[in-house]
Design an enzyme around this catalytic site. Structure first.
Site, short mmCIF file in Angstrom:
data_model
loop_
_atom_site.label_atom_id
_atom_site.label_comp_id
_atom_site.label_asym_id
_atom_site.label_seq_id
_atom_site.Cartn_x
_atom_site.Cartn_y
_atom_site.Cartn_z
N GLY A 1 91.27 56.82 55.73
CA GLY A 1 91.48 55.45 55.85
C GLY A 1 91.12 54.62 54.90
N ILE B 1 87.91 66.58 49.50
CA ILE B 1 86.36 66.65 48.79
C ILE B 1 86.38 67.94 47.90
CG2 ILE B 1 83.94 66.79 49.02
CD1 ILE B 1 85.32 64.04 49.93
N LEU C 1 111.70 73.96 27.85
CA LEU C 1 111.90 75.42 28.18
C LEU C 1 113.04 75.40 29.06
CD1 LEU C 1 108.94 75.50 27.18
CD2 LEU C 1 108.79 77.49 28.60
N GLU D 1 90.46 60.01 41.48
CA GLU D 1 89.42 59.41 40.61
C GLU D 1 90.03 58.01 40.15
OE1 GLU D 1 87.41 61.99 39.96
OE2 GLU D 1 85.68 61.02 39.20
N GLY D 2 90.87 57.62 41.23
CA GLY D 2 91.48 56.09 41.41
C GLY D 2 92.94 56.34 40.70
#
Lengths: 270, 385
Positions: free
Chosen positions: B131, B159, B341, B366-367
């Site tokens: 949350g 994590i 490609l 990381e934001g």
């Protein structure tokens, strides 16, 4: 005991092209690297340092910018780096080069006994494989070329046992020190410099020895002391391929033949 | 104005590049597809021994003291070969830096050398909760002082490195009555602490070798001195340290984007359609021109943010700008690379599909890009009035 490793700064020949008109190497803008075989020599010297605590000195003959190559050696952990640089050393062939390097090793030997000198098998620019043997001959050291394994080293008894990689076979040789080894790529996998050591080596000093220090007769060094002249460099004609075995009838046999062929030509390492 | 790396920075870049090409790249596709944790961890150990886990960390704690610019260029080189390895290196550096910035002398001496030397494969940064993603101050994990220890309860999600991290930097609410963000503290929790449970590993789109797990704290008891920094100062610490992490992730994205464009550009000079190399078509040339231009702009933004951080100036806005732009530019570059490609770009026979999957998360973790815009706008607007 001092271990001396001889390294050369060479143009990255994977990027060198031959000027088809003048038949000379186009060297402009080509980055310099440590001769790959010498990187293995350096690693082997450092492994001896790790195992026996020997001091290691790196030697290189070349122009002042070869200092960068020696700094890389310092970053990897050699204790001392000496650049042999002087205009009178320039234009040297393998004979004149081995004279200068031997004299430098002799000077080092006066400070601390040299037990082992390690060189790469050959350079990738000259490809002669003569400088290592030249140094050994001049210094009167035992000469063990094409080493792919140091099996045993007994510093007390002053004896070394190595394995030499010859065409299609190996040879185990035991010899007395002092010894000069030339090593092949299979001998080890070179380490990488650590970031702190690399930063330190940037600030470290490479000693520069000119002929002032070595006092060699100028007729025996540099261009004057070089009886060999390169008259022409050219790209060899590409040889026709060959058909090995009968792939349709005996694919396994043909594959084995091909692998043997590639191994014997050093194109494949198993 | 002098836009050139120093000799030292170039040397570190070269070392990272050589290592990445020889040791990481040959393994990257296998790690992505099948996974090989022992091989992945072995490479992390080697990188630690070479000094890449504490590039901006003081020598007395085992760091390399090479600076933030060197960190940035090293991250780019590592990411060119393997994004999973790169994100682990980035997080390890960030964990070392946060401990160095706010840890006690004992904490610094105990944990930083272990991460820098590779004794710990990794350190983890445990902030996000189910949350509380873009809004970390909304976290609900709690830490309650009970005698000589803190007792943690709650869970964290996404994590990085959780299964093999030696230590976790964990944020938890220590004052429920305080205004939002003013009652959060920061702790160091060692792997193996009873009550710390490594939960489910996420199945991700990319960066497969880097493990991403849930963490559960079930009455997890840690010593009183495991508190890091001041009590209830944790949110400020997180916000400050994430800025440095953003330089790392932006640099990582740049590396993946460059790898993709380098591959696709080379491919375009070999692939023939309509009787000519596709690099001769303007449609392809524009993709090459656009992507390299954007990646170069990203590089300069990153260098600017890194240089500001290194020279002790405020860098939050610049780090967010660099992270926002670099990750989005790298995503576009990977999109273009797949397009160049064609069908082959969508197959696992070529590495660009992996780059495209690996790069996607960079504009999220990381934001997110959206949060970076919030930060940038806030930094700009606060100076008006």
């Amino acid at each position: 005991m001092l271990v001396v490793v001889c390294i050369k700064q060479v143009p990255d020949t994977t990027q060198v092209q031959i000027d088809p008109v003048t038949n000379t190497l186009v060297r402009e803008g080509i980055p310099f690297i440590v001769n790959p075989y010498d990187a293995h020599a350096l690693e082997e010297a450092l492994r001896l340092k790790d195992r026996f605590g020997f001091r290691v000195a790196a030697l290189s003959m070349g122009p002042p910018n070869a200092e960068a190559t020696l700094k890389k050696a310092l970053a990897l952990g050699v204790d001392e780096a000496i650049l042999l640089s002087d205009r009178v050393f320039g234009g040297a062939d393998t004979l004149a080069t081995s004279r200068v390097l031997s004299e430098a090793i002799e000077r080092l030997n006066q400070q601390e006994q040299v037990g082992i000198v390690i060189c790469g098998k050959q350079t990738i620019d000259g490809d002669t494989a003569q400088v290592g043997p030249g140094i050994a001959t001049r210094l009167g050291y035992t000469q063990l070329t094409l080493v792919d394994l140091i099996e045993k080293l007994d510093p007390q008894q002053g004896r070394i046992t190595v394995r030499r990689k010859l065409e299609g076979r190996h040879e185990i040789v035991e010899a007395p020190l002092p010894v000069l080894l030339t090593v092949v790529r299979e001998v080890n996998r070179p380490r990488y410099p650590t970031v702190p050591m690399r930063l330190e080596s940037e600030a470290a000093t490479v000693q520069v020895w000119s002929n002032q220090e070595l006092q060699l007769d100028q007729n025996g060094i540099g261009l004057k002391g070089s009886p060999t002249w390169v008259s022409r460099i050219f790209s060899p004609q590409r040889e026709k391929g060959e058909i090995v075995g009968d792939g349709a009838a005996d694919p396994t046999g043909a594959a084995h033949l091909l692998i043997d062929r590639l191994v014997s030509r050093d194109l494949l390492v198993v | 104005m002098f836009l050139e790396l120093t000799e030292e920075q170039k040397l570190i870049q070269e070392t990272a590049r050589n290592f990445a090409r020889s040791e990481l790249e040959p393994l990257a596709a296998k790690l992505d597809r099948e996974g090989d944790r022992p091989a992945f961890l072995a490479n992390l150990k080697k990188l630690a021994e070479l000094g890449f886990m504490g590039l901006n960390v003081q020598g007395e704690y085992g760091g390399s003291e090479a600076g933030v610019v060197a960190f940035s260029v090293a991250m780019t080189e590592i990411a060119r070969a393997c994004a999973s390895t790169a994100v682990t290196v980035s997080v390890n550096n960030m964990v070392c830096e946060v401990i160095q910035a706010v840890g006690s002398q004992e904490q610094k001496e105990k944990y930083i050398p272990r991460i820098c030397s590779g004794a710990y494969a990794a350190g983890s940064f445990a902030l996000t909760e189910t949350g509380a993603g873009s809004d970390p101050a909304g976290m609900t994990t709690t830490a309650v002082l009970d005698g000589d220890s803190w007792v943690l309860n709650g869970s964290k999600i996404f994590i990085t490195s959780a299964p093999y991290a030696g230590v976790f930097v964990v944020w938890a609410v220590t004052d429920r009555e305080a205004p939002k963000g003013k009652g959060i503290s920061c702790f160091l929790v060692e792997q193996g602490t009873p009550g710390l449970v490594i939960g489910k590993q996420e199945e991700k789109t990319g960066q497969h070798a880097s493990a991403t797990n849930e963490l559960v704290f079930d009455n997890c008891r840690i010593p009183k001195d495991a508190l890091m920094g001041k009590l209830n100062d944790g949110f400020r610490i997180a916000v400050a340290e994430l800025g440095g992490g953003r330089i790392g992730i932006g640099s990582l994205a740049l590396g993946v984007g460059l790898a993709a464009m380098d591959y696709a550009t080379r491919y375009s000079t070999e692939r023939v359609q309509f009787g000519q190399k596709i690099s001769s078509f303007q449609a392809i040339q524009w993709k090459i021109a656009d992507s390299y231009t954007e990646l170069e702009a990203a590089r300069l933004l990153l260098m600017n943010a890194a240089f500001r951080k290194e020279s002790g100036r405020p860098f939050a806005k610049e780090a967010s700008m660099a992270k926002l732009y670099a990750t989005e530019a790298a995503n576009r570059a990977c999109y273009n690379a797949v397009q160049m490609l064609g069908g082959y770009g969508y197959t696992a026979d070529f590495p660009v599909e992996r780059y495209a999957r690996d790069v996607r998360i960079t504009s999220i973790y990381e934001g997110t890009s959206e949060i970076q815009r919030v930060i940038i706008a806030r930094e700009i607007l606060k100076n008006i009035s």
